[in-house]
Design an enzyme around this catalytic site. Structure first.
Site, PDB file in Angstrom:
ATOM      1  N   SER A  82       1.898  -0.955 -11.752  1.00 25.05           N
ATOM      2  CA  SER A  82       1.851  -0.704 -10.315  1.00 25.05           C
ATOM      3  C   SER A  82       1.976   0.783 -10.065  1.00 25.05           C
ATOM      4  O   SER A  82       2.599   1.506 -10.849  1.00 25.05           O
ATOM      5  CB  SER A  82       2.951  -1.453  -9.600  1.00 25.05           C
ATOM      6  OG  SER A  82       4.186  -0.896  -9.923  1.00 25.05           O
ATOM      7  N   GLY A  88      21.243  -5.104 -11.229  1.00 27.72           N
ATOM      8  CA  GLY A  88      20.928  -4.371 -12.449  1.00 27.72           C
ATOM      9  C   GLY A  88      19.489  -3.919 -12.565  1.00 27.72           C
ATOM     10  O   GLY A  88      19.091  -3.378 -13.591  1.00 27.72           O
ATOM     11  N   SER A  89      18.681  -4.132 -11.531  1.00 21.51           N
ATOM     12  CA  SER A  89      17.285  -3.679 -11.567  1.00 21.51           C
ATOM     13  C   SER A  89      17.224  -2.167 -11.761  1.00 21.51           C
ATOM     14  O   SER A  89      18.161  -1.460 -11.419  1.00 21.51           O
ATOM     15  CB  SER A  89      16.595  -3.976 -10.232  1.00 21.51           C
ATOM     16  OG  SER A  89      16.368  -5.330 -10.070  1.00 21.51           O
ATOM     17  N   ARG A  90      16.082  -1.690 -12.255  1.00 21.21           N
ATOM     18  CA  ARG A  90      15.940  -0.234 -12.375  1.00 21.21           C
ATOM     19  C   ARG A  90      15.436   0.317 -11.036  1.00 21.21           C
ATOM     20  O   ARG A  90      14.230   0.420 -10.792  1.00 21.21           O
ATOM     21  CB  ARG A  90      14.975   0.129 -13.504  1.00 21.21           C
ATOM     22  CG  ARG A  90      14.997   1.635 -13.748  1.00 21.21           C
ATOM     23  CD  ARG A  90      14.213   2.033 -14.985  1.00 21.21           C
ATOM     24  NE  ARG A  90      14.573   3.386 -15.375  1.00 21.21           N
ATOM     25  CZ  ARG A  90      13.892   4.470 -14.988  1.00 21.21           C
ATOM     26  NH1 ARG A  90      12.860   4.370 -14.205  1.00 21.21           N
ATOM     27  NH2 ARG A  90      14.298   5.668 -15.394  1.00 21.21           N
ATOM     28  N   HIS A 102      -2.439   2.685  -3.493  1.00 21.93           N
ATOM     29  CA  HIS A 102      -1.505   1.807  -4.192  1.00 21.93           C
ATOM     30  C   HIS A 102      -2.311   0.775  -4.959  1.00 21.93           C
ATOM     31  O   HIS A 102      -3.330   0.276  -4.467  1.00 21.93           O
ATOM     32  CB  HIS A 102      -0.599   1.081  -3.181  1.00 21.93           C
ATOM     33  CG  HIS A 102       0.018  -0.173  -3.736  1.00 21.93           C
ATOM     34  ND1 HIS A 102      -0.341  -1.435  -3.312  1.00 21.93           N
ATOM     35  CD2 HIS A 102       0.962  -0.342  -4.685  1.00 21.93           C
ATOM     36  CE1 HIS A 102       0.371  -2.329  -3.980  1.00 21.93           C
ATOM     37  NE2 HIS A 102       1.160  -1.700  -4.824  1.00 21.93           N
ATOM     38  N   ASN A 135      -1.698  -2.583  -8.067  1.00 22.42           N
ATOM     39  CA  ASN A 135      -0.749  -3.383  -8.814  1.00 22.42           C
ATOM     40  C   ASN A 135      -1.518  -4.533  -9.446  1.00 22.42           C
ATOM     41  O   ASN A 135      -2.216  -5.263  -8.753  1.00 22.42           O
ATOM     42  CB  ASN A 135       0.330  -3.890  -7.831  1.00 22.42           C
ATOM     43  CG  ASN A 135       1.233  -4.969  -8.419  1.00 22.42           C
ATOM     44  OD1 ASN A 135       1.485  -5.977  -7.775  1.00 22.42           O
ATOM     45  ND2 ASN A 135       1.697  -4.761  -9.636  1.00 22.42           N
ATOM     46  N   TYR A 136      -1.459  -4.651 -10.782  1.00 23.62           N
ATOM     47  CA  TYR A 136      -2.077  -5.788 -11.470  1.00 23.62           C
ATOM     48  C   TYR A 136      -1.046  -6.422 -12.381  1.00 23.62           C
ATOM     49  O   TYR A 136      -0.329  -5.712 -13.092  1.00 23.62           O
ATOM     50  CB  TYR A 136      -3.358  -5.359 -12.208  1.00 23.62           C
ATOM     51  CG  TYR A 136      -4.413  -5.016 -11.177  1.00 23.62           C
ATOM     52  CD1 TYR A 136      -5.103  -6.032 -10.518  1.00 23.62           C
ATOM     53  CD2 TYR A 136      -4.640  -3.693 -10.795  1.00 23.62           C
ATOM     54  CE1 TYR A 136      -6.013  -5.728  -9.506  1.00 23.62           C
ATOM     55  CE2 TYR A 136      -5.549  -3.390  -9.787  1.00 23.62           C
ATOM     56  CZ  TYR A 136      -6.222  -4.421  -9.146  1.00 23.62           C
ATOM     57  OH  TYR A 136      -7.096  -4.143  -8.137  1.00 23.62           O
ATOM     58  N   ARG A 137      -0.944  -7.734 -12.308  1.00 22.58           N
ATOM     59  CA  ARG A 137       0.174  -8.400 -12.975  1.00 22.58           C
ATOM     60  C   ARG A 137      -0.227  -9.769 -13.538  1.00 22.58           C
ATOM     61  O   ARG A 137      -1.176 -10.393 -13.067  1.00 22.58           O
ATOM     62  CB  ARG A 137       1.323  -8.556 -11.990  1.00 22.58           C
ATOM     63  CG  ARG A 137       0.925  -9.219 -10.704  1.00 22.58           C
ATOM     64  CD  ARG A 137       1.986  -9.107  -9.620  1.00 22.58           C
ATOM     65  NE  ARG A 137       1.626  -9.884  -8.459  1.00 22.58           N
ATOM     66  CZ  ARG A 137       0.931  -9.408  -7.420  1.00 22.58           C
ATOM     67  NH1 ARG A 137       0.548  -8.155  -7.396  1.00 22.58           N
ATOM     68  NH2 ARG A 137       0.624 -10.192  -6.408  1.00 22.58           N
TER      69      ARG A 137
END
Lengths: 458, 458
Positions: free
Chosen positions: B249, B416-418, B263, B265-267
């Site tokens: 992303s 706890g995510s970055r 922007h 984003n490929y997932r």
């Protein structure tokens, strides 16, 4: 942040009391020019005469403007005019008390004297309401005639308090800044409305917003469910729950990074149940968000709040201080938004008057909490790096307000909300740097340390 | 915005293939210096030798740094080295095909030839993976040995595609800006990790972030519930649902208000069910957020996307264009975030390969969609007022990302995510003016008109 910046229909602001020219915005933001005519006042003061000729109820910017355009007259003339409303009744009462009405027996006379003295008191209270309103930034959201007709009710007392708090604070800020607030009045289709005061890009303040809203209507099923989840057992008539909600809220972002941002919000909620009885509660708080730690400021701010709280209950300050640290927590950053203050909600004890008096003390503490800090740092010099750090902290403020603040979330999720009032809490400018981390031992690191481990300041 | 910037534990980055010095951050952000030793590579290339001596896998700023510190060597030497891994096997295979292994009958020989030719193909594919990795911004999240061992799986193909997309896009941006991306590699305790590339305050770009994440583990009950609410019937083994999720992303905020923000984003997501079968789907999109309307740019951007879509299905572009307008809608403003592009989710048909090929086409369209627009406006002059308008639009971008974006919301809600990877989509600077409304007939008003009434551009 606005607690409930209700659904806005900035169309026709109807008032029975004030003679106004107002530029108001329709929903598609086309300015309309409307003229409001005096009605009741005309009876006692003649046509086209303003009740409050001394008060400038108008903004200097764009938006909704209120301009009194009655005949000139000083503050004292205005006061006389206000009292004149009840002149005839007062005269009758005075005559009765002096025994000039001689045609009754002792009991009749005593009863009448009581009734008349009650009427005098009534009239005086009504006049007092008018007098208080004169000092506001705008006419109150609710018609003054309505406020007068239910002057004993908490809704009235609270609306007058929040209007007063708005005016007091705005005037104190105008004095230090030299600028003036733009006053926008807006209406909510379902009932009520609000008054938003904003000063932007001033000498001292980057953005200062002080918002009042007074809304009423029926609780939506979703809102009622939320209330129930908070432990409130509510029984509506045919499932309908009429409510009244009002509050004053403010966020002030100064330009100088050595002057902290302040936020406060005081609000009142009541719901009428099936049997006509009312459930009510207060909420609110004041909290400080400095860019750099100044222990003296922190002590002054918290101590002023503590003194106000201690007058009412010894547990209020310690409990509401903790609540504040918990509430203004930017979870994803592991930081509090600022150095806190007090925060409370659902306050419905020990009694309505006592709770109101506590809220009144808090509201009246806003200026003494904040203004001395503003004056102290007014001429502090600052570097580009300090300004950058302020902008990064502003970014965190935006994160809290858009991600966590309940009032903002509620407002944004309510179709037709007055977005400009909800989001006036956002700073004029903010900054996000990737992986920004202050140097060890720096003043910026000291600030972060406090935000990560909230302190006791008093 | 990152689709799933997973839970990060920037502690020990373990890799079997690369000899690295890395400054990594522990959770409390204290830098640690770790040295990773080569293992597998050491067998074929001798100790302390870097597999990819040509590629600069290190950042120039603070944060996690990866520095190859092997012996010097050019690109071609690296290539020879990579192929050397499978040298012995390849030689055996070549010999077999040439009939030098004479001790079998016809069928034995044919079978062996097939097996050997398969082995050759295998080795070639493995070498190809190594070769592809050489062009990435960092070693892939998954060990190359693991990728090689499951080279037929979609997880592998997709990880290579997203790494490739990141590298291609970063290099194109570096070329136009003259700056370099800071590369941060982070680990997720529960499995996987990510690679964040950020360029900040460059000559052309205010902030450019390109993030890859590859995470795996077990779906939480909450996540499984969400999946089910999206119509996915999931049967886990003992209630456990192993998943793999990965994506690339990016958000690019240029300085010049005439260069739009982009922007994409490929997932890819897969979940293993009780019987070992897998549910999988793709999602993604590319969209443009200009500050001013340039019809030629809008046509170029949409048309490039349309051409990529049309190769796969005639309905893809019209459907995914509409989906994009619906998704990137700032509801409380009544505006789309930008002029759209394409957006899709839950794509699990017609087949896995076909869907992957479509996603590959989209990912490979990012550079041709955006870069020509950047070059076109590179030297456009702009006024302070245009810059202010850009900053106000940046504010709206922040509003969308913090209030509505599903990926950001999911990330912020995951303890706890970055955070730095999730919020790298936020602009360097933004602005909120109270009651800001462009003049009628202005270019700013023209922009708003398009945002309020999305257009067909092709």
């Amino acid at each position: 942040m606005p607690f409930f910046a209700g659904i806005c229909r900035c169309v026709q602001v109807i008032t029975n009391y004030f003679s106004h020219n107002a530029i108001v915005y329709t929903r598609n933001r086309t300015p309309l020019c409307l003229t409001f005519k005096t009605r009741l006042i005309a009876r006692s003061r003649g046509p086209s005469q303003s009740l409050f000729p001394g008060r400038r109820w108008f903004s200097r910017g764009t938006g909704v403007r209120f301009m009194s355009h009655g005949t000139a007259g000083g503050q004292s003339a205005g006061r006389r005019g206000a009292l004149a409303i009840s002149g005839a009744a007062a005269l009758t009462a005075a005559a009765a008390v002096a025994g000039l009405l001689a045609n009754g027996n002792h009991f009749q006379r005593a009863e009448m004297a009581t009734r008349i003295s009650g009427a005098v008191e009534n009239r005086e209270q009504e006049a007092e309401i008018v007098e208080r309103c004169r000092r506001f930034m705008s006419a109150p959201v609710t018609d003054i005639s309505v406020l007068q007709s239910r002057k004993e009710e908490m809704r009235t007392k609270m609306e007058l308090l929040i209007m007063e708090t708005q005016a007091e604070f705005c005037k104190a800020l105008e004095e230090v800044d030299g600028g003036t607030f733009k006053v926008d009045r807006w209406e909510r289709k379902e009932g009520g409305g609000g008054i938003s005061c904003v000063m932007q890009d001033g000498k001292v303040f980057e953005k200062a917003g002080v918002n009042v809203s007074v809304v009423s209507g029926y609780l939506t099923e979703e809102a009622a469910k939320q209330m129930r989840s908070r432990g409130k057992v509510l029984k509506g008539k045919d499932g309908k729950l009429p409510f009244s909600a009002m509050g004053v809220s403010s966020v002030i972002h100064p330009k100088n990074p050595h002057i902290p941002t302040v936020h406060f919000n005081y609000r009142y909620f009541e719901i009428e149940e099936e049997d006509g009885s009312k459930q009510w509660w207060f909420g609110g708080g004041t909290d400080l968000t400095p860019v750099y730690i100044d222990k003296e400021d922190a002590f002054h701010f918290h101590n002023t709040l503590k003194e106000a709280c201690d007058k009412h209950h010894p547990q209020y300050y310690p409990d509401f201080k903790k609540w504040c640290d918990r509430y203004f927590f930017v979870r994803h950053r592991g930081e509090t938004r600022g150095i806190g203050g007090i925060f409370f909600d659902d306050l419905d004890s020990p009694g309505q008057e006592e709770a109101f008096n506590f809220v009144k003390s808090c509201a009246r503490t806003v200026v003494p909490c904040y203004l001395p800090i503003v004056y102290k740092h007014l001429n502090d010099s600052f570097t580009d790096e300090e300004k950058d750090w302020q902008q990064i902290r502003r970014g965190r403020y935006v994160e809290f307000n858009l991600v966590y603040d309940r009032g903002v979330k509620f407002g944004l999720a309510t179709p037709g909300s007055r977005i400009e009032s909800i989001l006036m809490s956002l700073p004029l400018t903010a900054r996000w740097e990737y992986m920004q981390e202050p140097d060890k031992g720096s003043r910026e690191a000291e600030m972060l340390e406090v935000l990560r481990n909230p302190k006791e300041w008093v």
